[in-house]
Design a protein around this motif. Sequence first.
Motif, PDB file in Angstrom:
ATOM      1  N   LEU A 151      65.147  13.023-115.501  1.00  0.00           N
ATOM      2  CA  LEU A 151      66.333  13.830-115.221  1.00  0.00           C
ATOM      3  C   LEU A 151      65.843  15.259-115.018  1.00  0.00           C
ATOM      4  O   LEU A 151      65.222  15.835-115.912  1.00  0.00           O
ATOM      5  N   GLU A 152      66.121  15.790-113.847  1.00  0.00           N
ATOM      6  CA  GLU A 152      65.529  17.079-113.447  1.00  0.00           C
ATOM      7  C   GLU A 152      66.606  18.018-112.937  1.00  0.00           C
ATOM      8  O   GLU A 152      67.576  17.596-112.311  1.00  0.00           O
ATOM      9  N   ASN A 153      66.406  19.308-113.207  1.00  0.00           N
ATOM     10  CA  ASN A 153      67.296  20.335-112.658  1.00  0.00           C
ATOM     11  C   ASN A 153      66.453  21.473-112.113  1.00  0.00           C
ATOM     12  O   ASN A 153      65.526  21.952-112.773  1.00  0.00           O
ATOM     13  N   GLN A 154      66.761  21.890-110.853  1.00  0.00           N
ATOM     14  CA  GLN A 154      66.101  23.030-110.227  1.00  0.00           C
ATOM     15  C   GLN A 154      67.177  23.993-109.750  1.00  0.00           C
ATOM     16  O   GLN A 154      68.272  23.569-109.366  1.00  0.00           O
ATOM     17  N   GLY A 155      66.862  25.285-109.753  1.00  0.00           N
ATOM     18  CA  GLY A 155      67.880  26.232-109.327  1.00  0.00           C
ATOM     19  C   GLY A 155      67.341  27.610-108.996  1.00  0.00           C
ATOM     20  O   GLY A 155      66.159  27.909-109.225  1.00  0.00           O
ATOM     21  N   PHE A 156      68.220  28.427-108.437  1.00  0.00           N
ATOM     22  CA  PHE A 156      67.868  29.784-108.049  1.00  0.00           C
ATOM     23  C   PHE A 156      69.165  30.587-107.913  1.00  0.00           C
ATOM     24  O   PHE A 156      70.272  30.024-107.909  1.00  0.00           O
ATOM     25  N   ASN A 157      69.014  31.892-107.811  1.00  0.00           N
ATOM     26  CA  ASN A 157      70.153  32.768-107.587  1.00  0.00           C
ATOM     27  C   ASN A 157      70.119  33.297-106.170  1.00  0.00           C
ATOM     28  O   ASN A 157      69.145  33.934-105.756  1.00  0.00           O
ATOM     29  N   SER A 158      71.154  33.006-105.389  1.00  0.00           N
ATOM     30  CA  SER A 158      71.302  33.531-104.036  1.00  0.00           C
ATOM     31  C   SER A 158      72.780  33.501-103.689  1.00  0.00           C
ATOM     32  O   SER A 158      73.333  32.440-103.399  1.00  0.00           O
ATOM     33  N   SER A 159      73.420  34.654-103.764  1.00  0.00           N
ATOM     34  CA  SER A 159      74.881  34.718-103.592  1.00  0.00           C
ATOM     35  C   SER A 159      75.555  33.796-104.600  1.00  0.00           C
ATOM     36  O   SER A 159      76.468  33.024-104.273  1.00  0.00           O
ATOM     37  N   GLY A 160      75.084  33.866-105.852  1.00  0.00           N
ATOM     38  CA  GLY A 160      75.580  32.997-106.904  1.00  0.00           C
ATOM     39  C   GLY A 160      74.511  32.007-107.335  1.00  0.00           C
ATOM     40  O   GLY A 160      73.491  31.853-106.677  1.00  0.00           O
ATOM     41  N   PHE A 161      74.754  31.366-108.471  1.00  0.00           N
ATOM     42  CA  PHE A 161      73.791  30.431-109.033  1.00  0.00           C
ATOM     43  C   PHE A 161      73.885  29.082-108.317  1.00  0.00           C
ATOM     44  O   PHE A 161      74.969  28.483-108.219  1.00  0.00           O
ATOM     45  N   LYS A 162      72.763  28.626-107.789  1.00  0.00           N
ATOM     46  CA  LYS A 162      72.677  27.344-107.102  1.00  0.00           C
ATOM     47  C   LYS A 162      71.714  26.444-107.872  1.00  0.00           C
ATOM     48  O   LYS A 162      70.643  26.902-108.299  1.00  0.00           O
ATOM     49  N   ASN A 163      72.061  25.170-108.031  1.00  0.00           N
ATOM     50  CA  ASN A 163      71.154  24.261-108.720  1.00  0.00           C
ATOM     51  C   ASN A 163      71.339  22.840-108.238  1.00  0.00           C
ATOM     52  O   ASN A 163      72.396  22.468-107.732  1.00  0.00           O
ATOM     53  N   ARG A 164      70.265  22.060-108.382  1.00  0.00           N
ATOM     54  CA  ARG A 164      70.241  20.649-107.969  1.00  0.00           C
ATOM     55  C   ARG A 164      69.797  19.790-109.153  1.00  0.00           C
ATOM     56  O   ARG A 164      68.830  20.129-109.846  1.00  0.00           O
ATOM     57  N   THR A 165      70.473  18.679-109.354  1.00  0.00           N
ATOM     58  CA  THR A 165      70.108  17.721-110.394  1.00  0.00           C
ATOM     59  C   THR A 165      69.624  16.439-109.734  1.00  0.00           C
ATOM     60  O   THR A 165      70.260  15.935-108.800  1.00  0.00           O
ATOM     61  N   THR A 166      68.499  15.928-110.222  1.00  0.00           N
ATOM     62  CA  THR A 166      67.882  14.716-109.680  1.00  0.00           C
ATOM     63  C   THR A 166      67.732  13.681-110.776  1.00  0.00           C
ATOM     64  O   THR A 166      67.231  13.988-111.861  1.00  0.00           O
ATOM     65  N   LEU A 167      68.186  12.469-110.495  1.00  0.00           N
ATOM     66  CA  LEU A 167      67.951  11.319-111.379  1.00  0.00           C
ATOM     67  C   LEU A 167      66.971  10.406-110.670  1.00  0.00           C
ATOM     68  O   LEU A 167      67.232   9.947-109.543  1.00  0.00           O
ATOM     69  N   GLU A 168      65.826  10.132-111.315  1.00  0.00           N
ATOM     70  CA  GLU A 168      64.741   9.405-110.650  1.00  0.00           C
ATOM     71  C   GLU A 168      64.222   8.292-111.544  1.00  0.00           C
ATOM     72  O   GLU A 168      64.071   8.479-112.762  1.00  0.00           O
ATOM     73  N   ALA A 169      63.956   7.144-110.944  1.00  0.00           N
ATOM     74  CA  ALA A 169      63.336   6.013-111.647  1.00  0.00           C
ATOM     75  C   ALA A 169      61.996   5.715-110.995  1.00  0.00           C
ATOM     76  O   ALA A 169      61.872   5.745-109.761  1.00  0.00           O
ATOM     77  N   MET A 170      60.970   5.427-111.807  1.00  0.00           N
ATOM     78  CA  MET A 170      59.618   5.133-111.320  1.00  0.00           C
ATOM     79  C   MET A 170      59.171   3.817-111.943  1.00  0.00           C
ATOM     80  O   MET A 170      59.368   3.595-113.141  1.00  0.00           O
ATOM     81  N   TYR A 171      58.530   2.976-111.144  1.00  0.00           N
ATOM     82  CA  TYR A 171      58.101   1.683-111.664  1.00  0.00           C
ATOM     83  C   TYR A 171      56.691   1.360-111.169  1.00  0.00           C
ATOM     84  O   TYR A 171      56.405   1.519-109.973  1.00  0.00           O
ATOM     85  N   GLY A 172      55.847   0.924-112.096  1.00  0.00           N
ATOM     86  CA  GLY A 172      54.505   0.502-111.740  1.00  0.00           C
ATOM     87  C   GLY A 172      54.517  -0.968-111.359  1.00  0.00           C
ATOM     88  O   GLY A 172      54.557  -1.843-112.229  1.00  0.00           O
ATOM     89  N   VAL A 173      54.514  -1.246-110.069  1.00  0.00           N
ATOM     90  CA  VAL A 173      54.551  -2.623-109.579  1.00  0.00           C
ATOM     91  C   VAL A 173      53.264  -3.351-109.946  1.00  0.00           C
ATOM     92  O   VAL A 173      53.269  -4.508-110.373  1.00  0.00           O
ATOM     93  N   SER A 174      52.146  -2.655-109.791  1.00  0.00           N
ATOM     94  CA  SER A 174      50.831  -3.185-110.188  1.00  0.00           C
ATOM     95  C   SER A 174      49.957  -1.989-110.540  1.00  0.00           C
ATOM     96  O   SER A 174      50.430  -0.842-110.529  1.00  0.00           O
ATOM     97  N   GLY A 175      48.687  -2.243-110.801  1.00  0.00           N
ATOM     98  CA  GLY A 175      47.798  -1.134-111.112  1.00  0.00           C
ATOM     99  C   GLY A 175      47.561  -0.221-109.932  1.00  0.00           C
ATOM    100  O   GLY A 175      47.143   0.925-110.100  1.00  0.00           O
ATOM    101  N   LYS A 176      47.829  -0.725-108.707  1.00  0.00           N
ATOM    102  CA  LYS A 176      47.562   0.057-107.507  1.00  0.00           C
ATOM    103  C   LYS A 176      48.825   0.551-106.803  1.00  0.00           C
ATOM    104  O   LYS A 176      48.742   1.471-105.983  1.00  0.00           O
ATOM    105  N   LEU A 177      49.962  -0.061-107.080  1.00  0.00           N
ATOM    106  CA  LEU A 177      51.193   0.280-106.355  1.00  0.00           C
ATOM    107  C   LEU A 177      52.286   0.715-107.315  1.00  0.00           C
ATOM    108  O   LEU A 177      52.547   0.042-108.322  1.00  0.00           O
ATOM    109  N   MET A 178      52.927   1.842-107.021  1.00  0.00           N
ATOM    110  CA  MET A 178      54.094   2.272-107.791  1.00  0.00           C
ATOM    111  C   MET A 178      55.175   2.760-106.840  1.00  0.00           C
ATOM    112  O   MET A 178      54.892   3.220-105.727  1.00  0.00           O
TER     113      MET A 178
END
Length: 265
Positions: free
Chosen positions: A41-68
Amino acid sequence: MRVILLAFCLTALACAVHAQELYVNTEPASNMAAHSLGIRLENQGFNSSGFKNRTTLEAMYGVSGKLMMHGALYTSNFQQNSQRFEGGSIYGKYRFLSVDTVQAHFRGAVFAKAAVSRNPYTMQEIAFEGDNSGLQAGMVFTQLLHKLAFSGSASYLRGIDNANTYGQVTGAKSALAYTISAGYLLLPKRYTSYKQVNLNLYAELLGKTNPGYAQSYVDIAPAVQFIFNSVCRLDISYRTPLYNNMLRNSANMYLVRFEYNFFNL
């Protein structure tokens, strides 16, 4: 401010004694463990004509030792006054090279990303973290030396005009991106338990250019990372331009991320 951040990063780069490679703003060539799941769960933001921010929900899975694989969903108020769902992306990375020695290894991987976004093209930067629809492909190499790790990547991005009839292309549709990262495991000095809190310092250079448009930037992004019980981590970073002549949202942006990992599913 830029001088202080640059000095911080150069200091981190100079600590060539130990290593770590769980970078904050980039992906290493190494993969997460096979059959393991990570939730971010991630949040990034900045101030430019007011406070702007983005929230990211991300899932990661290791399919094998070489592929994710990664899958992510984005919401932000970057293009309007209130938060709204922007779109999503999928990312895959295949590790094709592994050279292992005592307390060191060298990894090489190829990666690709596909993104869809409801946002119109209003910036010169092509970015697939909720901003634009498009495709990205590239390579990354990572060298781990005890507690110190270096990593570099290069990739090609192609923006795809989305279905928003109010969209307006203001820049290039193609871009080249490159990164250079260094990470140092500061604590613990000596491992005695997996419950010990890890403290990592990172310094990353993030660049992008639009060929034929004379639009480019290079950002510096120092970061600090805490890892708890070997399963969850907290990342804090701030990126600012060393050079920039590109209209974009990502300049002078903070990042806060929490990640939890489930192993051996």
